[in-house]
Design a protein around this motif. Structure first.
Motif, PDB file in Angstrom:
ATOM      1  N   ARG A  21       0.830  -1.211   0.000  1.00 48.46           N
ATOM      2  CA  ARG A  21       0.000   0.000   0.000  1.00 48.46           C
ATOM      3  C   ARG A  21       0.849   1.238   0.000  1.00 48.46           C
ATOM      4  N   TRP A  50      -6.898   8.150   3.924  1.00 50.44           N
ATOM      5  CA  TRP A  50      -8.133   7.655   4.555  1.00 50.44           C
ATOM      6  C   TRP A  50      -9.115   8.806   4.778  1.00 50.44           C
ATOM      7  N   TRP A  53     -10.660   9.679   1.535  1.00 53.53           N
ATOM      8  CA  TRP A  53     -11.576   8.609   1.120  1.00 53.53           C
ATOM      9  C   TRP A  53     -12.914   8.745   1.849  1.00 53.53           C
ATOM     10  N   ALA A  58     -11.233  11.474  -2.597  1.00 53.64           N
ATOM     11  CA  ALA A  58      -9.980  10.716  -2.784  1.00 53.64           C
ATOM     12  C   ALA A  58      -9.178  11.199  -3.985  1.00 53.64           C
ATOM     13  N   LEU A  76      -8.917   5.738  -8.697  1.00 58.28           N
ATOM     14  CA  LEU A  76      -9.767   5.470  -7.539  1.00 58.28           C
ATOM     15  C   LEU A  76      -9.688   4.008  -7.126  1.00 58.28           C
ATOM     16  N   ARG A  77      -9.594   3.121  -8.086  1.00 59.56           N
ATOM     17  CA  ARG A  77      -9.465   1.691  -7.785  1.00 59.56           C
ATOM     18  C   ARG A  77      -8.131   1.414  -7.093  1.00 59.56           C
ATOM     19  N   HIS A  80      -8.457   2.656  -3.554  1.00 58.48           N
ATOM     20  CA  HIS A  80      -9.354   1.736  -2.849  1.00 58.48           C
ATOM     21  C   HIS A  80      -8.602   0.465  -2.442  1.00 58.48           C
ATOM     22  N   LEU A  84      -7.542  -1.059   1.246  1.00 55.64           N
ATOM     23  CA  LEU A  84      -7.878  -2.423   1.681  1.00 55.64           C
ATOM     24  C   LEU A  84      -6.644  -3.137   2.235  1.00 55.64           C
ATOM     25  N   LEU A 110     -15.109  -4.508  -5.134  1.00 55.23           N
ATOM     26  CA  LEU A 110     -14.231  -4.248  -3.994  1.00 55.23           C
ATOM     27  C   LEU A 110     -15.051  -3.990  -2.740  1.00 55.23           C
ATOM     28  N   GLN A 112     -15.780  -2.401   1.007  1.00 54.99           N
ATOM     29  CA  GLN A 112     -15.415  -1.116   1.599  1.00 54.99           C
ATOM     30  C   GLN A 112     -14.303  -1.334   2.616  1.00 54.99           C
ATOM     31  N   PRO A 113     -13.267  -0.506   2.582  1.00 52.94           N
ATOM     32  CA  PRO A 113     -12.184  -0.663   3.556  1.00 52.94           C
ATOM     33  C   PRO A 113     -12.620  -0.183   4.940  1.00 52.94           C
TER      34      PRO A 113
END
Length: 149
Positions: A21, A50, A53, A58, A76-77, A80, A84, A110, A112-113
């Motif tokens: 990440r 975060w 987001w 974001a 954005l992916r 995201h 995660l 995906l 949601q984180p």
């Protein structure tokens, strides 16, 4: 460093996911995690990502020098998936094969984180008030030199 390793000394197959990440967020933002500064808070790069987001902004994380050449949905992916990868519990983090699948296929939905590890604001100590108002953390280190006879 993965929180489960930093706090409890536990290394797992998910530890590399946490490190991944950092790479994703650094590439998207063009910023380093270490020494990241923002004028309105003392969050790390992860905390800043975060916050954006959760606010639904974001895209403000994107480095302005590359924003014109990117597809919004792909960025954005990436953000995201990056979020995660930094969730508190190792069981909530995807493994690397699943990370690759999430990044390479837009058909994979995906989850949601959850709030990431190490989200707290940093406590900064001002070293010298005359040093142009910059804030610095205070660290101490001891070095022992061993020499043979």
């Amino acid at each position: 460093m993965a929180p489960e390793y930093a706090i409890d000394g536990l290394f797992s197959v998910k530890s590399d996911v946490f490190s991944f990440r950092v790479l994703v967020l650094k590439i998207v933002s063009g910023k380093k995690n270490k020494g990241f500064e923002h004028r309105s808070h003392n969050l790390s790069l992860l905390g800043h990502a975060w916050k954006l987001w959760k606010e639904g902004t974001a895209l403000n994380l994107i480095d302005t020098s590359i924003e014109d050449s990117l597809q919004t949905s792909e960025v954005l992916r990436c953000i995201h998936v990056g979020l995660l990868c930094v969730q508190q519990r190792p069981d909530d983090k995807p493994n690397m094969p699943y990370v690759v699948l999430m990044l390479s296929s837009e058909t994979v939905s995906l989850p949601q984180p959850n709030q990431p590890s190490f989200y707290n604001e940093r406590s900064l100590v001002e070293v010298d008030s005359s040093s142009s108002g910059k804030m610095f953390s205070s660290n101490e280190i001891t070095f022992t030199s061993i020499q043979g006879r």
